[in-house]
Structure formats: C-alpha cells, structure tokens
Design a protein around this motif. Structure first.
Motif, short mmCIF file in Angstrom:
data_model
loop_
_atom_site.label_atom_id
_atom_site.label_comp_id
_atom_site.label_asym_id
_atom_site.label_seq_id
_atom_site.Cartn_x
_atom_site.Cartn_y
_atom_site.Cartn_z
N ALA A 1 -0.50 1.80 5.90
CA ALA A 1 -1.66 2.59 6.67
C ALA A 1 -1.99 3.96 5.95
O ALA A 1 -1.70 4.95 6.63
CB ALA A 1 -1.50 2.43 7.75
N CYS B 1 5.35 -1.96 12.88
CA CYS B 1 5.28 -3.44 12.26
C CYS B 1 5.99 -3.12 11.54
O CYS B 1 4.84 -2.73 10.52
CB CYS B 1 4.38 -3.80 13.15
SG CYS B 1 3.84 -3.87 14.69
N ALA C 1 2.70 12.06 -11.55
CA ALA C 1 3.35 11.80 -10.52
C ALA C 1 2.23 11.63 -9.11
O ALA C 1 2.19 11.47 -7.77
CB ALA C 1 4.68 12.17 -10.29
N GLY D 1 -2.97 1.59 -4.30
CA GLY D 1 -2.49 2.15 -4.18
C GLY D 1 -1.57 2.04 -5.20
O GLY D 1 -1.16 1.17 -6.39
N GLY E 1 -3.89 2.13 2.35
CA GLY E 1 -4.17 1.12 3.57
C GLY E 1 -5.27 1.99 4.84
O GLY E 1 -6.16 1.15 4.46
N TYR F 1 11.65 5.69 -3.70
CA TYR F 1 10.99 5.18 -5.11
C TYR F 1 9.65 5.80 -5.90
O TYR F 1 8.66 6.46 -5.06
CB TYR F 1 11.21 4.11 -5.07
CG TYR F 1 12.37 3.32 -5.27
CD1 TYR F 1 13.59 3.70 -6.26
CD2 TYR F 1 12.87 1.73 -5.19
CE1 TYR F 1 14.41 2.71 -7.03
CE2 TYR F 1 14.14 1.66 -5.07
CZ TYR F 1 15.07 2.17 -5.83
OH TYR F 1 15.87 1.44 -6.20
N ARG G 1 5.40 2.62 9.98
CA ARG G 1 5.32 4.04 10.93
C ARG G 1 4.69 3.55 11.76
O ARG G 1 3.70 3.04 11.77
CB ARG G 1 5.30 5.13 10.31
CG ARG G 1 6.63 5.18 8.85
CD ARG G 1 5.96 6.33 8.21
NE ARG G 1 4.91 6.61 7.24
CZ ARG G 1 4.43 7.52 6.61
NH1 ARG G 1 4.57 7.91 7.16
NH2 ARG G 1 2.96 6.91 5.79
#
Ligand SMILES: Cc1cc2nc3c(=O)[nH]c(=O)nc-3n(C[C@H](O)[C@H](O)[C@H](O)COP(=O)(O)OP(=O)(O)OC[C@H]3O[C@@H](n4cnc5c(N)ncnc54)[C@H](O)[C@@H]3O)c2cc1C
Length: 359
Positions: free
Chosen positions: A10, A122, A286, A275, A14, A254, A33
């Motif tokens: 999310a 989850c 970046a 994404g 997401g 990463y 999270r």
C-alpha cells in the motif's frame, strides 16, 4: 468467493491503484505495515521524502493537493551539487515538496474508498498458480491466511517477493543498497545536497534537512564494502565543513536502477506489477514516487475496462513511461560520466548564483 484483484503493498503505487479501481471489483489490499493507524516513525519507508515536480504534476492531474501535515521543514528550491571527483560545486534551481514519507503514504491510504478490503500488518509470503489466477498466502499475527485471486498485483517495492517468485530472472536486475543516517543538527540546510564521488558509488549520495534533522544517504553497490564507503562519504562531508551531531537512526533499503527495458516486468495475464516492483524508477535521480503513481494509473485504466486482455492494454498505456525511463537512462550516461559532468558544471549552464554567504 475469490477476490477479483489482490494488491500486495500500500505504498504510492498500491494505494493509488486501490483508490482508482472500479467498484465492480472485489478488491483486497495488503501491507505488512499499518498505514491506517499513526504509529512509530520506524515503520516509514526508507526514502528521501522529496516530492519532485513530476510527482506534483501527476497528483495535480488527479485533483489531489497534499495536506500541510504531510510536509516538513524546510521546503526546498535549490540543489547543491558537490562533485568530489572534479572538486566542483554548483547550485541548480529545482522545486521539491519536503515531506514526512510515512505521513504521505498514510494520506494516500486514507483516500481509498470503503469497498476495498484492507489488510494491514499482513505480510504476503507465497503464491501458487490456479487455473483462474493465484492462491496467495500471508501472515497476520501468528496465523497464516490464504485467499484466491483472479488478478494479483505486486506493488511491494524494489525487493518484491511476488516479482521474484514469478520472474526469478529479475534477481539479476541492477540494484543498490541505500543507507540513510539521520542526525541532529542545528545547521540551516536550505537545499537538497547531491554528492558525486565515484569511489563511494557510481550512483550518488544526498543530504536532506527534515524538521531540524539532517539525512545523509547514499545508493551503494551491494557488497561488503558498502559500510566502509558510507563512512568515507561521511568523512568527506565532515572535511567539507558539515557538522552532524548525535545519530538518531540508521535505515537501509534496496533501490532499483533499470539499465534497459528488459529490467521492467509488467506481469502476465493473471498478474501485474506496478511501481518499483515493476522496475519503474528514474535511473538518473532515483525519483520513484511519480513512476509509482503513473504506473498505477496505467493499470487502473486497463483493469477498469475488464480483466480480459488487461495486460495488453496496460502495456499500451505504459509506452510513455517506458520511453521516459530510457530518456533518463541516456541522461544518466552524461550525468555519471566524470568528464562530461565536469564540462557541464564548469560551463555553468542552467546553474544559479547564490546571493548569500550563509550557505
Ligand atoms: C533511500 C531512498 C530514498 C528515496 N528518495 C526518494 C525521494 O526523495 N523521492 C522519490 O520520488 N523517490 C525516492 N525514492 C524512491 C521511492 O521511495 C520509491 O521508488 C517509491 O516509494 C516506490 O513506490 P511503490 O509504491 O512502488 O513501493 P514502496 O513505496 O516501496 O511501497 C511498497 C509497500 O509494500 C509493502 N510491502 C513490502 N513487502 C511486503 C510484503 N511481503 N507483504 C505486504 N506488504 C509488503 C511495504 O510495507 C510498502 O508499504 C527513494 C528510494 C530510496 C531507497
């Protein structure tokens, strides 16, 4: 009844997709999270938290305005480029929103309509193929749950385990390990610092001020030397005149840096990637938030026309974004070539004179 669409992650990708999907679909959004309850900052995505002009533009196009409680001090209109390879320094004008990254993610999640089922805390673990999609497994508390889904969307960032299970070859994608350290500071740092030193990294390092703190970050080659190189960077910055006090925290993550179109994975007829999980991120700066949102818009548009043939439509919608990444790849060939960079910086082209001695 299986879910039509399950989204893993999310973050900006997401959360945007979940917000834009048509009500006709039964949608599940999972994140390891908890982005619905304000909690410890430790759970923040490791990120510079700068909203670049491209991201501002795409939010504007969606009719969204960033709430002030997402912003932090100071707002930045300047990039200080420090080139240790060539002993050069220049200022360039750029306009960023300086944000608390976790509050930004929470804000995007707060916009998701109630018909989307949300599973916070989850952690997605594995998937198995079915004739009409996938069965996914995730952990919540101490229990393992499974759900059947027609379309699985991997939006879980650079080190997506969903991507690696379906496309193991993606493990070979060019990636960096980013380290960020947060320090107390009383210095005023009214700019975004971009630091080039090819001994530290063939990408770049950065300094960002946030609410009385200073972030020192670097995108490093993932090797045993990464820690040593990060120490070298800090020593150089101290010698250059920066003062940093007590360290508040150290974080790492990463970061992908696509070299070519073959490092972008969009999925198959029962799976889509969006994404950074798909490889959408600028190889020159970046900057990833605008790519996360734009790829989510491209997928929402294609899925809202039906599941049948969505992958073909998604790829069609992605043409401009893929072209943009290739242009950034060309830009990065000039930016990260020491000699060319020296020529550009010495010429002063597009740079700004600073009218104060305080920097
Ligand atoms: C150090 C650093 C600094 C950066 N600075 C900037 C910047 O200033 N500006 C900018 O535009 N970009 C920046 N980027 C890039 C940017 O952070 C990413 O490209 C962007 O966040 C990608 O968005 P996303 O939604 O694709 O993925 P993410 O933001 O990574 O979101 C992925 C989500 O998936 C969840 N997740 C992961 N694994 C699982 C799992 N197994 N189960 C369930 N949930 C899972 C995570 O909790 C997270 O919420 C930076 C990146 C790094 C590493």
């Amino acid at each position: 009844m299986p879910y039509d669409i399950a989204i893993i992650g999310a973050g900006p990708a997401g959360a945007t997709l979940a917000r834009l999907l048509d009500k006709q679909y039964k949608v599940l959004l999972l994140d390891k999270r908890d982005l619905m309850e304000p909690e410890e900052e430790e759970r923040s995505k490791c990120c510079g938290g700068l909203l670049a002009p491209d991201a501002q533009e795409v939010l504007g196009k969606m009719g969204l305005a960033v709430p002030t409680d997402v912003l932090v001090d100071p707002q930045l209109f300047l990039v200080r480029t420090i080139d240790f390879d060539n002993n050069l320094e220049r200022f360039y004008q750029r306009f960023y929103f300086n944000m608390n990254r976790k509050r930004f993610d929470e804000w995007l999640v707060s916009l998701i309509p109630p018909h989307v089922d949300m599973g916070m805390k989850c952690r997605f673990t594995t998937l198995s193929e079915r004739s009409e999609g996938y069965e996914i497994a995730f952990i919540h508390g101490n229990r393992i749950y499974t759900e059947k889904v027609r379309v699985l969307v991997a939006a879980n960032g650079a080190w997506s385990n969903a991507r690696r299970q379906i496309f193991p070859e993606s493990e070979k994608n060019r990636r960096y390990i980013s380290i960020q350290e947060w320090y107390e500071t009383s210095d005023s740092i009214p700019y975004y610092g971009a630091i080039f030193d090819s001994v530290v990294t063939d990408f770049y390092s950065w300094i960002i001020a946030k609410d009385g703190r200073m972030i020192i970050g670097s995108a490093l080659e993932p090797s045993k030397e990464a820690g040593i190189k990060f120490e070298r960077l800090k020593n150089e910055l101290r010698d250059f005149g920066y003062f940093f006090g007590n360290r508040i925290k150290r974080e790492g993550s990463y970061l992908l840096r696509p070299k070519s179109g073959s490092e972008i994975f969009t999925g198959n007829e029962h799976m889509a990637l969006i994404g950074e999980a798909a490889g959408f991120i600028s190889p020159s700066s970046a900057e990833g938030i605008s790519y996360a949102i734009r790829s989510a818009i491209a997928l929402a548009d294609s899925l809202n026309k039906g599941i049948e043939g969505f992958q073909y439509r998604y790829n069609k919608n992605l043409k401009a974004l893929k072209r943009n990444i290739m242009l950034k790849q060309l830009k990065s060939m000039a930016m990260y070539n020491k000699t060319l960079r020296a020529l550009i910086m010495k010429s002063g082209i597009l740079s700004t004179e600073i009218m104060t001695e305080t920097i």
